[in-house]
Design an enzyme around this catalytic site. Sequence first.
Site, PDB file in Angstrom:
ATOM      1  CE  LYS A   9       9.560  23.897 -36.398  1.00  0.00           C
ATOM      2  NZ  LYS A   9       8.604  23.852 -35.263  1.00  0.00           N
ATOM      3  CE1 TYR A  49       5.018  27.358 -36.990  1.00  0.00           C
ATOM      4  CE2 TYR A  49       6.838  28.838 -36.507  1.00  0.00           C
ATOM      5  CZ  TYR A  49       6.368  27.573 -36.814  1.00  0.00           C
ATOM      6  OH  TYR A  49       7.247  26.517 -36.923  1.00  0.00           O
ATOM      7  CG  PHE A  57       3.924  29.163 -27.116  1.00  0.00           C
ATOM      8  CD1 PHE A  57       4.217  29.110 -28.472  1.00  0.00           C
ATOM      9  CD2 PHE A  57       2.729  28.605 -26.677  1.00  0.00           C
ATOM     10  CE1 PHE A  57       3.342  28.517 -29.379  1.00  0.00           C
ATOM     11  CE2 PHE A  57       1.842  28.015 -27.570  1.00  0.00           C
ATOM     12  CZ  PHE A  57       2.154  27.974 -28.929  1.00  0.00           C
ATOM     13  NE  ARG A  85       1.810  17.450 -39.010  1.00  0.00           N
ATOM     14  CZ  ARG A  85       1.889  18.596 -38.304  1.00  0.00           C
ATOM     15  NH1 ARG A  85       2.305  19.726 -38.877  1.00  0.00           N
ATOM     16  NH2 ARG A  85       1.574  18.619 -37.040  1.00  0.00           N
ATOM     17  CB  THR A  91       3.145  19.666 -31.682  1.00  0.00           C
ATOM     18  OG1 THR A  91       2.336  19.651 -32.855  1.00  0.00           O
ATOM     19  CG2 THR A  91       3.790  21.024 -31.495  1.00  0.00           C
ATOM     20  NE  ARG A 102       7.995  18.299 -34.497  1.00  0.00           N
ATOM     21  CZ  ARG A 102       6.879  18.906 -34.873  1.00  0.00           C
ATOM     22  NH1 ARG A 102       5.704  18.305 -34.705  1.00  0.00           N
ATOM     23  NH2 ARG A 102       6.916  20.102 -35.426  1.00  0.00           N
ATOM     24  CG  ASN A 112       8.930  21.133 -32.684  1.00  0.00           C
ATOM     25  OD1 ASN A 112       9.437  21.886 -33.491  1.00  0.00           O
ATOM     26  ND2 ASN A 112       7.644  21.123 -32.420  1.00  0.00           N
ATOM     27  CG  HIS A 115       6.657  23.705 -40.760  1.00  0.00           C
ATOM     28  ND1 HIS A 115       5.511  24.004 -40.064  1.00  0.00           N
ATOM     29  CD2 HIS A 115       6.322  23.783 -42.087  1.00  0.00           C
ATOM     30  CE1 HIS A 115       4.538  24.262 -40.931  1.00  0.00           C
ATOM     31  NE2 HIS A 115       4.998  24.143 -42.160  1.00  0.00           N
ATOM     32  CD  GLU A 126       2.880  25.793 -44.310  1.00  0.00           C
ATOM     33  OE1 GLU A 126       3.477  24.725 -44.612  1.00  0.00           O
ATOM     34  OE2 GLU A 126       2.241  25.917 -43.248  1.00  0.00           O
TER      35      GLU A 126
HETATM   36  N1  UDP Z   1       5.042  25.527 -30.254  1.00  0.00           N
HETATM   37  C1  UDP Z   1       5.516  25.924 -29.005  1.00  0.00           C
HETATM   38  N2  UDP Z   1       4.746  25.690 -27.890  1.00  0.00           N
HETATM   39  C2  UDP Z   1       3.510  25.098 -27.963  1.00  0.00           C
HETATM   40  C3  UDP Z   1       3.030  24.705 -29.231  1.00  0.00           C
HETATM   41  C4  UDP Z   1       3.817  24.934 -30.352  1.00  0.00           C
HETATM   42  O1  UDP Z   1       6.609  26.477 -28.910  1.00  0.00           O
HETATM   43  O2  UDP Z   1       2.864  24.924 -26.931  1.00  0.00           O
HETATM   44  C5  UDP Z   1       5.880  25.745 -31.450  1.00  0.00           C
HETATM   45  C6  UDP Z   1       6.563  24.461 -31.907  1.00  0.00           C
HETATM   46  O3  UDP Z   1       7.847  24.798 -32.425  1.00  0.00           O
HETATM   47  C7  UDP Z   1       5.628  24.007 -33.003  1.00  0.00           C
HETATM   48  C8  UDP Z   1       5.243  25.340 -33.631  1.00  0.00           C
HETATM   49  O4  UDP Z   1       5.070  26.202 -32.516  1.00  0.00           O
HETATM   50  O5  UDP Z   1       6.266  23.120 -33.913  1.00  0.00           O
HETATM   51  C9  UDP Z   1       4.000  25.305 -34.480  1.00  0.00           C
HETATM   52  O6  UDP Z   1       2.941  24.772 -33.728  1.00  0.00           O
HETATM   53  P1  UDP Z   1       1.886  23.794 -34.391  1.00  0.00           P
HETATM   54  O7  UDP Z   1       0.768  23.649 -33.424  1.00  0.00           O
HETATM   55  O8  UDP Z   1       1.568  24.260 -35.781  1.00  0.00           O
HETATM   56  O9  UDP Z   1       2.677  22.407 -34.420  1.00  0.00           O
HETATM   57  P2  UDP Z   1       3.374  21.584 -35.622  1.00  0.00           P
HETATM   58  O10 UDP Z   1       2.484  21.718 -36.819  1.00  0.00           O
HETATM   59  O11 UDP Z   1       4.758  22.168 -35.825  1.00  0.00           O
HETATM   60  O12 UDP Z   1       3.448  20.172 -35.103  1.00  0.00           O
HETATM   61 MG    MG Z   2       1.661  23.402 -37.681  1.00  0.00          MG
END
Ligand code: UDP
Ligand code: MG
Length: 134
Positions: A9, A49, A57, A85, A91, A102, A112, A115, A126
């Site tokens: 990112k 997303y 947010f 992952r 996350t 992270r 964070n 992705h 994707e």
């Molecule tokens: N995100 C955020 N606030 C939240 C949850 C997610 O800003 O409360 C952002 C964060 O950058 C996250 C992305 O949205 O990585 C995608 O969310 P997801 O739940 O898919 O998490 P990931 O798969 O990236 O762990």
């Molecule tokens: Mg995700």
Amino acid sequence: MERSYVMLKPDACERKLIGRIISRIEDKGYKITNMKMMYLNEKILREHYAHLVDKPFFPNLVEFMTSGPVVGMIVEGEDVIKGIRILMGPTNWYEALPGTIRGDFANTTTCNLIHGSDSVESAEIEIKRFFGNA
Ligand code: UDP
Ligand code: MG
């Protein structure tokens, strides 16, 4: 061989962490088979997303994700989706343990660093979204 879509990112680029993060992926034994730096727009972020567009947010997430370049990659390996992952950590920065990307580098939930696809189905969608028919 399983494939994951991984994306570093804008914070990873801005903080000059892309080399260190890529090294962690390669050190684990995964192979990067395609990679490019690009700038995302709101349209593609609304697709990528889609599960978050109604969250309060989401505007902040778009602002962050368009604040600079990202590095998109196709990463291959056995069970690579789960493996990436695990390398990423969860996350929420406060749940991500030291030793994860992270856990070591992130201290906010939005910025964070990385992705990684969460399933075989989303990985293929994707990869098509960001690399076409690669
Ligand atoms: N995100 C955020 N606030 C939240 C949850 C997610 O800003 O409360 C952002 C964060 O950058 C996250 C992305 O949205 O990585 C995608 O969310 P997801 O739940 O898919 O998490 P990931 O798969 O990236 O762990
Ligand atoms: Mg995700």
